[in-house]
Design a protein around this motif. Structure first.
Motif, mmCIF file in Angstrom:
data_model
loop_
_atom_site.group_PDB
_atom_site.id
_atom_site.type_symbol
_atom_site.label_atom_id
_atom_site.label_comp_id
_atom_site.label_asym_id
_atom_site.label_seq_id
_atom_site.Cartn_x
_atom_site.Cartn_y
_atom_site.Cartn_z
ATOM 1 N N GLY A 179 28.950 25.096 33.113
ATOM 2 C CA GLY A 179 27.896 26.086 33.471
ATOM 3 C C GLY A 179 28.095 26.469 35.110
ATOM 4 N N ASP A 180 28.656 25.537 35.838
ATOM 5 C CA ASP A 180 28.729 25.784 37.507
ATOM 6 C C ASP A 180 29.991 25.107 37.781
ATOM 7 O OD1 ASP A 180 28.290 22.928 38.781
ATOM 8 O OD2 ASP A 180 26.484 23.350 37.459
ATOM 9 N N SER A 181 30.597 25.440 38.885
ATOM 10 C CA SER A 181 31.736 24.908 39.344
ATOM 11 C C SER A 181 31.599 23.389 40.115
ATOM 12 C CB SER A 181 32.661 25.745 40.382
ATOM 13 O OG SER A 181 31.682 25.872 41.478
ATOM 14 N N ASN A 182 30.496 22.895 40.269
ATOM 15 C CA ASN A 182 30.266 21.721 40.838
ATOM 16 C C ASN A 182 30.931 21.769 42.234
ATOM 17 O OD1 ASN A 182 29.247 19.029 41.020
ATOM 18 N ND2 ASN A 182 31.096 18.095 40.053
ATOM 19 N N GLY A 183 30.668 22.672 43.088
ATOM 20 C CA GLY A 183 31.397 22.765 44.475
ATOM 21 C C GLY A 183 32.657 23.110 44.635
ATOM 22 N N VAL A 184 33.408 23.068 43.489
ATOM 23 C CA VAL A 184 34.889 23.602 43.575
ATOM 24 C C VAL A 184 34.929 25.019 43.736
ATOM 25 C CG1 VAL A 184 36.878 23.642 42.311
ATOM 26 C CG2 VAL A 184 35.647 21.555 41.842
ATOM 27 N N ALA A 201 42.687 43.045 49.661
ATOM 28 C CA ALA A 201 41.804 43.466 50.256
ATOM 29 C C ALA A 201 40.692 42.533 50.052
ATOM 30 C CB ALA A 201 41.224 44.868 49.659
ATOM 31 N N PRO A 202 39.712 42.328 51.079
ATOM 32 C CA PRO A 202 39.608 42.991 52.379
ATOM 33 C C PRO A 202 40.514 42.287 53.524
ATOM 34 C CG PRO A 202 37.749 41.969 52.273
ATOM 35 C CD PRO A 202 38.378 41.522 51.093
ATOM 36 N N TYR A 203 41.093 41.244 53.285
ATOM 37 C CA TYR A 203 41.794 40.301 54.109
ATOM 38 C C TYR A 203 43.342 40.696 54.561
ATOM 39 C CZ TYR A 203 37.849 37.651 52.262
ATOM 40 O OH TYR A 203 36.511 37.426 52.480
ATOM 41 N N TRP A 204 44.165 41.341 53.790
ATOM 42 C CA TRP A 204 45.304 41.552 53.759
ATOM 43 C C TRP A 204 46.241 40.696 54.694
ATOM 44 C CZ3 TRP A 204 46.815 45.033 50.702
ATOM 45 C CH2 TRP A 204 45.784 45.926 50.274
ATOM 46 N N ARG A 205 46.390 39.566 53.918
ATOM 47 C CA ARG A 205 47.358 38.411 54.594
ATOM 48 C C ARG A 205 48.340 37.978 53.512
ATOM 49 N NH1 ARG A 205 45.089 34.902 58.265
ATOM 50 N NH2 ARG A 205 46.810 33.390 57.935
ATOM 51 N N SER A 206 49.353 38.512 53.830
ATOM 52 C CA SER A 206 50.758 38.281 53.030
ATOM 53 C C SER A 206 51.129 36.712 52.956
ATOM 54 C CB SER A 206 51.619 39.296 53.098
ATOM 55 O OG SER A 206 52.400 38.972 54.350
ATOM 56 N N ASP A 207 50.617 36.332 54.092
ATOM 57 C CA ASP A 207 51.347 34.674 53.942
ATOM 58 C C ASP A 207 50.343 33.668 53.356
ATOM 59 O OD1 ASP A 207 49.376 35.543 56.090
ATOM 60 O OD2 ASP A 207 49.911 33.986 57.231
ATOM 61 N N ALA A 208 49.246 34.293 53.112
ATOM 62 C CA ALA A 208 48.270 33.158 52.446
ATOM 63 C C ALA A 208 48.799 32.762 51.143
ATOM 64 C CB ALA A 208 46.838 34.025 52.159
ATOM 65 N N ARG A 209 48.327 31.412 50.922
ATOM 66 C CA ARG A 209 48.529 30.850 49.616
ATOM 67 C C ARG A 209 47.427 30.305 48.975
ATOM 68 N NH1 ARG A 209 51.954 33.712 50.189
ATOM 69 N NH2 ARG A 209 54.106 33.457 50.150
ATOM 70 N N GLY A 210 47.422 30.089 47.717
ATOM 71 C CA GLY A 210 46.204 29.566 47.102
ATOM 72 C C GLY A 210 45.710 28.294 47.360
ATOM 73 N N THR A 211 44.568 27.963 47.252
ATOM 74 C CA THR A 211 43.824 26.715 47.694
ATOM 75 C C THR A 211 42.708 26.531 46.414
ATOM 76 O OG1 THR A 211 42.020 27.788 49.097
ATOM 77 C CG2 THR A 211 44.143 27.157 50.248
ATOM 78 N N ILE A 212 42.521 25.087 46.309
ATOM 79 C CA ILE A 212 41.530 24.864 45.507
ATOM 80 C C ILE A 212 40.791 23.545 46.556
ATOM 81 C CG2 ILE A 212 40.878 23.296 43.567
ATOM 82 C CD1 ILE A 212 43.295 24.500 42.114
#
Length: 485
Positions: A332-337, A348-359
């Motif tokens: 029912g919620d992400s528990n802060g994740v 958009a709206p950041y346009w950062r091709s160098d960014a990589r996914g985070t959890i």
């Protein structure tokens, strides 16, 4: 007299669809063929141009087999945008892959242009931030990857085009090379003020002019089918071509500023009409929505690179079979994740091709259901970011969001979306709004009045302001961590 029918081809990243559409927006029959995407190395994404065409042939054949005896009055094409290919003008054979919109292989070229100080003039002329999403730098990569191809391009022996141009070339047996204003405006080579291919941009991106197609109104008669290339007879006019996101906006019946369309697919595109050409100051793209004999209609757009694909990615990580199963297991919620799905950089709206996914926000209390919920919420958070940027650019509040695409049928996502943007969200009951929009353009180009996609479930916001603020603050913190890692 029988009701005229448009055969709408919706050529997307994941599937190619063919639909028989009536003027009032009813789908009489449809067929679908899956598409394959290759990822040959990190950050690269491509498809086979020949396979895309074969998918169109198969979808048309399957459709006509279901609708035996149907009389097709015209063809309309909506297509995945920013995907580009180059082919031999004599044989029609591609010289390389279809480099699709998700691909980042042109990032070094874009960074070199940025370092040389050209980003400002590129955005000024095109409305588009300098980013590998757009095809301009991909064209140079394609013609430089094959010995002798650049010289052949200069001599006019090769053709380059977005998917609409490729399909038109094939449907007409190589007789017509053309595109429309909506697709041209996404190439980063087209000046959306002069409405011409721009010589300075061609020089900056090293693209020979003979490669490019003439640009026409979206509801033009682009050409006619020839015998033997599909199951269709010769002589059927191709009566509309338009990018899929633009087609969806048209299909939703949006004709005036004030409403936002969001197509939830592999990525998500948000688009809203503007009173005139607008240059964004908040990370969005100024674009051409469509064009008709009356003129060109402008819009603002925010492109999210990974949205629905974010849920599919987490489903794979968690070992569940599909996104439906992921939704079923979501808590029912992400528990802060928080999951920031910068899996191919951030659009958009950041346009950062160098960014990589985070959890972020993991704890000993984190369960798989929390991660599943975070993946679904990530789609809505990204849309909320773009929605807010649109309001900042326009200087007035937007009234509602109209949703389409597969994820728009997820009621949990749609309710969370309405809560985050504090505006009503209408999810279309028609799953093929892009195809319906392209068909409507074709009908209207033929002087036939049309209807728009039927509204579906409506989700009103009901989240308390303090809870909304807490959600948005947590997402902002996750974004900051992603962009500074």
């Amino acid at each position: 007299m029988s009701t005229p029918l448009v055969l709408a081809i919706d050529q997307g990243t994941t599937n190619t669809k063919a639909l028989l559409v009536t003027p009032d927006g009813r789908i009489l029959q449809q067929a679908s063929v899956p598409n394959h995407v290759d990822y040959p190395q990190s950050g690269w994404a491509e498809q086979s141009a020949i396979a895309l065409w074969q998918g169109v042939q198969a979808a048309i054949a399957a459709l006509l087999a279901k609708a035996d005896g149907a009389q097709v009055a015209a063809i309309a094409i909506s297509n995945q945008r920013e995907s580009i290919m180059v082919w031999d003008a004599a044989t029609g054979e591609p010289i390389g892959p279809c480099v699709i919109w998700q691909c980042r292989r042109s990032a070094p070229k874009c960074e070199a242009l940025r370092a040389a100080g050209h980003a400002e003039i590129i955005e000024q002329k095109t409305g588009l931030a300098l980013d590998p999403l757009f095809p301009a730098a991909k064209i140079a990569w394609l013609i430089d990857s094959l010995p002798g191809a650049r010289l052949r391009a200069v001599r006019g022996e090769l053709r380059a085009g977005t998917v609409d141009s490729w399909l038109l070339w094939r449907l007409t047996g190589g007789k017509v090379h053309a595109t429309d204003h909506s697709n041209a405006s996404r190439t980063q080579l087209f000046n959306t003020q002069t409405l011409q291919w721009d010589d300075e941009l061609l020089t900056l991106f090293d693209v020979p002019r003979p490669l490019l197609a003439p640009v026409q109104a979206s509801d033009s008669e682009f050409g006619q089918t020839v015998d033997g290339v599909t199951a269709l007879p010769a002589g059927i006019p191709i009566r509309a071509m338009v990018g899929d996101s633009h087609a969806a906006l048209f299909g939703h019946g949006v004709r005036q500023p004030g409403t936002v369309k969001a197509t939830y697919g592999t990525g998500t595109s948000l688009m809203t009409l503007t009173p005139q050409r607008v240059r964004s100051g908040h990370g969005l793209s100024g674009t051409i929505a469509w064009s008709t004999s009356v003129g060109v209609v402008h819009a603002l757009e925010g492109n999210i690179s990974v949205s629905g694909q974010a849920a599919a990615f987490i489903a794979q990580i968690l070992g569940v079979p599909d996104v439906a199963a992921l939704s079923a297991m979501a808590a029912g919620d992400s528990n802060g994740v928080a999951f920031v799905p910068a899996l191919v950089g951030m659009g958009a709206p950041y346009w950062r091709s160098d960014a990589r996914g985070t959890i972020t926000g993991l704890s000993l209390g984190t369960q798989p259901g929390h991660l599943a919920r975070a993946a679904i919420e990530a789609i809505a958070f990204q849309v909320a970011d773009v929605f807010a940027a649109m309001q900042q650019d326009l200087g007035f509040p937007l009234a509602e969001l109209r949703a389409d695409g597969g994820a728009s049928q997820n009621s949990v996502l749609m309710q969370f979306q309405a809560d985050l943007i504090d505006r009503p969200v209408s999810a279309s009951t028609a799953p093929e709004v892009s195809a319906l929009g392209a068909a409507a353009l074709a009908f209207e180009g033929m002087g036939i009045t049309t209807g728009s996609a039927a509204p579906g479930a409506r989700f009103a916001p009901h989240m308390a302001p303090d809870i909304r603020a807490r959600h948005l603050d947590g997402w902002s913190a996750a974004i900051r961590q992603t962009l500074t890692q």
